[in-house]
Design a protein around this motif. Structure first.
Motif, PDB file in Angstrom:
ATOM      1  N   GLU A   1       0.823  -1.208   0.000  1.00 21.18           N
ATOM      2  CA  GLU A   1       0.000   0.000   0.000  1.00 21.18           C
ATOM      3  C   GLU A   1       0.860   1.263   0.000  1.00 21.18           C
ATOM      4  OE1 GLU A   1      -2.695   1.938  -0.615  1.00 21.18           O
ATOM      5  OE2 GLU A   1      -3.923   0.593   0.665  1.00 21.18           O
ATOM      6  N   HIS A   2       0.574   2.168  -0.931  1.00 26.31           N
ATOM      7  CA  HIS A   2       1.286   3.447  -1.009  1.00 26.31           C
ATOM      8  C   HIS A   2       0.391   4.634  -0.671  1.00 26.31           C
ATOM      9  CE1 HIS A   2       5.023   1.896  -2.797  1.00 26.31           C
ATOM     10  NE2 HIS A   2       4.259   1.058  -3.461  1.00 26.31           N
ATOM     11  N   ARG A   3      -0.928   4.396  -0.620  1.00 26.92           N
ATOM     12  CA  ARG A   3      -1.862   5.485  -0.297  1.00 26.92           C
ATOM     13  C   ARG A   3      -1.888   5.670   1.215  1.00 26.92           C
ATOM     14  NH1 ARG A   3      -7.156   3.086  -2.554  1.00 26.92           N
ATOM     15  NH2 ARG A   3      -6.142   1.248  -1.623  1.00 26.92           N
ATOM     16  N   ASN A   4      -1.666   6.888   1.652  1.00 28.62           N
ATOM     17  CA  ASN A   4      -1.617   7.154   3.085  1.00 28.62           C
ATOM     18  C   ASN A   4      -2.377   8.447   3.365  1.00 28.62           C
ATOM     19  OD1 ASN A   4      -0.930   6.866   5.783  1.00 28.62           O
ATOM     20  ND2 ASN A   4       1.221   6.430   5.357  1.00 28.62           N
ATOM     21  N   GLY A   5      -2.475   8.801   4.622  1.00 30.36           N
ATOM     22  CA  GLY A   5      -3.172  10.018   4.960  1.00 30.36           C
ATOM     23  C   GLY A   5      -3.180  10.268   6.446  1.00 30.36           C
ATOM     24  N   VAL A   6      -3.679  11.414   6.857  1.00 26.32           N
ATOM     25  CA  VAL A   6      -3.828  11.744   8.269  1.00 26.32           C
ATOM     26  C   VAL A   6      -5.217  12.335   8.475  1.00 26.32           C
ATOM     27  CG1 VAL A   6      -1.380  12.063   8.745  1.00 26.32           C
ATOM     28  CG2 VAL A   6      -2.715  14.004   7.942  1.00 26.32           C
ATOM     29  N   ARG A   7      -5.728  12.166   9.703  1.00 32.17           N
ATOM     30  CA  ARG A   7      -7.070  12.631  10.039  1.00 32.17           C
ATOM     31  C   ARG A   7      -7.080  13.268  11.425  1.00 32.17           C
ATOM     32  NH1 ARG A   7      -7.145  11.141   5.407  1.00 32.17           N
ATOM     33  NH2 ARG A   7      -8.469   9.519   4.467  1.00 32.17           N
ATOM     34  N   LEU A   8      -7.972  14.235  11.606  1.00 34.86           N
ATOM     35  CA  LEU A   8      -8.342  14.735  12.928  1.00 34.86           C
ATOM     36  C   LEU A   8      -9.802  14.379  13.127  1.00 34.86           C
ATOM     37  CD1 LEU A   8      -6.806  18.271  13.596  1.00 34.86           C
ATOM     38  CD2 LEU A   8      -6.512  16.196  14.964  1.00 34.86           C
ATOM     39  N   GLN A   9     -10.095  13.717  14.242  1.00 34.19           N
ATOM     40  CA  GLN A   9     -11.412  13.155  14.472  1.00 34.19           C
ATOM     41  C   GLN A   9     -11.909  13.542  15.859  1.00 34.19           C
ATOM     42  OE1 GLN A   9     -11.246   8.936  14.894  1.00 34.19           O
ATOM     43  NE2 GLN A   9     -13.376   8.617  14.353  1.00 34.19           N
ATOM     44  N   VAL A  10     -13.201  13.805  15.976  1.00 33.07           N
ATOM     45  CA  VAL A  10     -13.797  14.089  17.280  1.00 33.07           C
ATOM     46  C   VAL A  10     -13.765  12.831  18.142  1.00 33.07           C
ATOM     47  CG1 VAL A  10     -15.912  14.761  18.487  1.00 33.07           C
ATOM     48  CG2 VAL A  10     -15.304  15.855  16.305  1.00 33.07           C
ATOM     49  N   ILE A  11     -13.333  12.971  19.394  1.00 29.59           N
ATOM     50  CA  ILE A  11     -13.360  11.857  20.345  1.00 29.59           C
ATOM     51  C   ILE A  11     -14.717  11.842  21.037  1.00 29.59           C
ATOM     52  CG2 ILE A  11     -12.421  10.991  22.537  1.00 29.59           C
ATOM     53  CD1 ILE A  11      -9.684  11.920  21.633  1.00 29.59           C
ATOM     54  N   ASN A  12     -15.386  10.683  20.998  1.00 25.94           N
ATOM     55  CA  ASN A  12     -16.669  10.544  21.690  1.00 25.94           C
ATOM     56  C   ASN A  12     -16.634   9.340  22.629  1.00 25.94           C
ATOM     57  OD1 ASN A  12     -17.072   8.222  20.096  1.00 25.94           O
ATOM     58  ND2 ASN A  12     -18.270   9.332  18.566  1.00 25.94           N
ATOM     59  N   THR A  13     -17.723   9.118  23.325  1.00 26.45           N
ATOM     60  CA  THR A  13     -17.757   8.063  24.346  1.00 26.45           C
ATOM     61  C   THR A  13     -17.794   6.664  23.749  1.00 26.45           C
ATOM     62  OG1 THR A  13     -20.171   8.297  24.462  1.00 26.45           O
ATOM     63  CG2 THR A  13     -18.856   9.520  26.076  1.00 26.45           C
ATOM     64  N   GLU A  14     -18.043   6.543  22.448  1.00 26.78           N
ATOM     65  CA  GLU A  14     -18.081   5.229  21.807  1.00 26.78           C
ATOM     66  C   GLU A  14     -16.699   4.751  21.381  1.00 26.78           C
ATOM     67  OE1 GLU A  14     -20.744   5.580  18.546  1.00 26.78           O
ATOM     68  OE2 GLU A  14     -22.493   6.019  19.794  1.00 26.78           O
ATOM     69  N   MET A  15     -15.699   5.640  21.419  1.00 29.86           N
ATOM     70  CA  MET A  15     -14.363   5.290  20.942  1.00 29.86           C
ATOM     71  C   MET A  15     -13.696   4.291  21.868  1.00 29.86           C
ATOM     72  SD  MET A  15     -11.142   7.782  20.037  1.00 29.86           S
ATOM     73  CE  MET A  15     -11.913   8.401  18.545  1.00 29.86           C
ATOM     74  N   ILE A  16     -13.123   3.248  21.295  1.00 25.25           N
ATOM     75  CA  ILE A  16     -12.298   2.277  22.025  1.00 25.25           C
ATOM     76  C   ILE A  16     -10.915   2.353  21.410  1.00 25.25           C
ATOM     77  CG2 ILE A  16     -11.952  -0.125  22.672  1.00 25.25           C
ATOM     78  CD1 ILE A  16     -14.960  -0.551  22.248  1.00 25.25           C
ATOM     79  N   GLN A  17      -9.946   2.827  22.181  1.00 26.59           N
ATOM     80  CA  GLN A  17      -8.623   3.078  21.636  1.00 26.59           C
ATOM     81  C   GLN A  17      -8.029   1.828  20.987  1.00 26.59           C
ATOM     82  OE1 GLN A  17      -7.269   5.874  21.204  1.00 26.59           O
ATOM     83  NE2 GLN A  17      -5.305   5.191  20.447  1.00 26.59           N
ATOM     84  N   GLY A  18      -7.612   1.963  19.722  1.00 23.56           N
ATOM     85  CA  GLY A  18      -7.002   0.862  19.002  1.00 23.56           C
ATOM     86  C   GLY A  18      -7.977  -0.129  18.418  1.00 23.56           C
ATOM     87  N   GLU A  19      -9.288   0.095  18.622  1.00 25.50           N
ATOM     88  CA  GLU A  19     -10.274  -0.865  18.124  1.00 25.50           C
ATOM     89  C   GLU A  19     -11.388  -0.218  17.312  1.00 25.50           C
ATOM     90  OE1 GLU A  19     -11.793  -3.723  20.874  1.00 25.50           O
ATOM     91  OE2 GLU A  19      -9.877  -3.958  21.919  1.00 25.50           O
ATOM     92  N   PHE A  20     -11.984   0.860  17.863  1.00 29.00           N
ATOM     93  CA  PHE A  20     -13.155   1.421  17.186  1.00 29.00           C
ATOM     94  C   PHE A  20     -13.212   2.929  17.407  1.00 29.00           C
ATOM     95  CE2 PHE A  20     -17.648   2.731  17.142  1.00 29.00           C
ATOM     96  CZ  PHE A  20     -17.972   2.356  15.848  1.00 29.00           C
ATOM     97  N   ASP A  21     -13.675   3.639  16.377  1.00 29.01           N
ATOM     98  CA  ASP A  21     -13.843   5.086  16.475  1.00 29.01           C
ATOM     99  C   ASP A  21     -14.990   5.496  15.557  1.00 29.01           C
ATOM    100  OD1 ASP A  21     -12.399   5.046  13.835  1.00 29.01           O
ATOM    101  OD2 ASP A  21     -10.731   4.616  15.171  1.00 29.01           O
ATOM    102  N   SER A  22     -15.862   6.350  16.060  1.00 30.28           N
ATOM    103  CA  SER A  22     -17.026   6.749  15.268  1.00 30.28           C
ATOM    104  C   SER A  22     -17.211   8.260  15.226  1.00 30.28           C
ATOM    105  CB  SER A  22     -18.297   6.108  15.851  1.00 30.28           C
ATOM    106  OG  SER A  22     -18.497   6.532  17.192  1.00 30.28           O
ATOM    107  N   GLY A  23     -16.277   9.011  15.820  1.00 29.94           N
ATOM    108  CA  GLY A  23     -16.399  10.460  15.831  1.00 29.94           C
ATOM    109  C   GLY A  23     -16.272  11.071  14.447  1.00 29.94           C
ATOM    110  N   GLU A  24     -16.865  12.248  14.276  1.00 31.37           N
ATOM    111  CA  GLU A  24     -16.820  12.923  12.980  1.00 31.37           C
ATOM    112  C   GLU A  24     -15.391  13.360  12.638  1.00 31.37           C
ATOM    113  OE1 GLU A  24     -18.706  13.822  15.527  1.00 31.37           O
ATOM    114  OE2 GLU A  24     -20.812  14.057  14.930  1.00 31.37           O
ATOM    115  N   ILE A  25     -15.097  13.395  11.335  1.00 28.66           N
ATOM    116  CA  ILE A  25     -13.810  13.870  10.844  1.00 28.66           C
ATOM    117  C   ILE A  25     -13.842  15.398  10.775  1.00 28.66           C
ATOM    118  CG2 ILE A  25     -12.150  13.856   8.938  1.00 28.66           C
ATOM    119  CD1 ILE A  25     -12.356  11.194  10.382  1.00 28.66           C
TER     120      ILE A  25
END
Length: 334
Positions: free
Chosen positions: A133-157
């Motif tokens: 894979e050569h396609r990469n990127g970075v994101r800033l995302q809202v942290i919410n109570t549903e986030m599980i570090q390293g497993e799941f994230d649902s906050g808006e970008i």
């Protein structure tokens, strides 16, 4: 949804890595107050070629920091949060509880050095290199109570960019270096836009494009399958566990060894799976040249478990081999 983060007079950074220390340096140059909360693992991690840890880098920058096992039990944090405080997580070791998230009132964000929602999970760059894979990127995302570090994230970008890795950026260390470069530039531009009063349009994650791949342990998961994989598969796998990791594992002459610095000679004849793993030649100029299905594979670094370089001690006709039990164990992630 539209969000405005201005005014801010303080940024709290959570987590670790060179990206975090680089951003702290930029914040100081912009005369923005900065405070860091990190974990023991991140504080002690060696980040530079000279072996400097995050804690040592922060002392050198004169940045105040707190080391805590659990951010949700860190009593000093709540007093640091004001209506003008922005929080940014960068590889943080914890999931935040509702009390902390609510205290930030929408101003607690997570920096992701991956093209989210692809490559969720762990060992992001190892998996990307394995996949070519050569396609990469970075994101800033809202942290919410549903986030599980390293497993799941649902906050808006909040903000994102995509970029392509260069052809010569082949190792995890190259991906980490590129993350620092892209990440610091990306977040500093974001903070400059925040201070100018820009409005940010939040966007939901497209879950139809989600790709989750689990965390990896180099010693457990980094075993080479000589009989089933092509030369290209093996080349990518070795690169995926190269610097800063100790290398991909196999055995030769009844001892475990770690392989690094690999490249495939694709114009050579393909070999039968029974030939795969055989040492075809050894020289100081080339290193170890090995038969694989798909061509000859050149390895420049073979080290023992004690870290000794044994590359030039190998002989023609020796065979690299991985026991079946190790291959089966490598397929288990939990």
């Amino acid at each position: 949804m539209i969000m405005r983060y201005d005014p801010i007079d303080k940024v709290i950074l959570f987590g670790g890595s060179l990206t975090l220390s680089g951003l702290a340096k930029w914040l100081i140059s912009e005369e923005i107050q900065v405070k860091i909360f990190t974990s023991p693992r991140h504080a002690e991690e060696s980040l530079t070629d000279e072996g400097m840890s995050l804690a040592e880098l922060l002392v050198e920058l004169d940045v105040p920091y707190v080391v805590t096992e659990d951010i949700n039990k860190e009593s000093s944090l709540m007093a640091e949060i004001t209506p003008n405080t922005l929080g940014i997580g960068i590889g943080e070791a914890w999931s935040f509880d509702a009390k902390i998230i609510n205290a930030f009132a929408g101003k607690l964000l997570d920096f992701m050095g991956i093209p989210l929602p692809r490559y969720r999970g762990g060992a992001h760059y190892t998996w990307m290199i394995m996949s070519g894979e050569h396609r990469n990127g970075v994101r800033l995302q809202v942290i919410n109570t549903e986030m599980i570090q390293g497993e799941f994230d649902s906050g808006e970008i909040v903000e994102n960019i995509d970029y392509i890795m260069d052809d010569e950026e082949l190792l995890p260390s190259h991906f980490f270096q590129r993350e620092v470069q892209e990440g610091v530039d990306f977040i500093s531009r974001f903070l400059s836009d925040v201070r100018s009063g820009r409005d940010f349009k939040l966007s939901k994650i497209d879950e139809s494009k989600s790709l989750y791949l689990p965390r990896l342990n180099t010693d457990r998961h980094g075993w080479i399958d000589w009989r089933s994989w092509s030369g290209l598969d093996i080349e990518r796998f070795i690169r995926a566990f190269d610097t800063p990791y100790k290398g991909a594992s196999t055995t030769i002459n009844d001892q475990r060894v770690y392989l690094k610095n690999a490249h495939l000679i694709e114009d050579q004849a393909s070999f039968h799976p029974f030939q795969s793993g055989l040492v075809a030649r050894v020289s100081k100029e080339e290193g170890v040249v090995i038969c694989t299905v798909g061509g000859l594979l050149v390895i420049h670094s073979v080290t023992s478990e004690s870290g000794k370089d044994i590359t030039q001690t190998l002989k023609n006709g020796d065979r690299f081999f991985t026991p079946q039990k190790e291959l089966e164990n490598a397929l288990l992630y939990r």
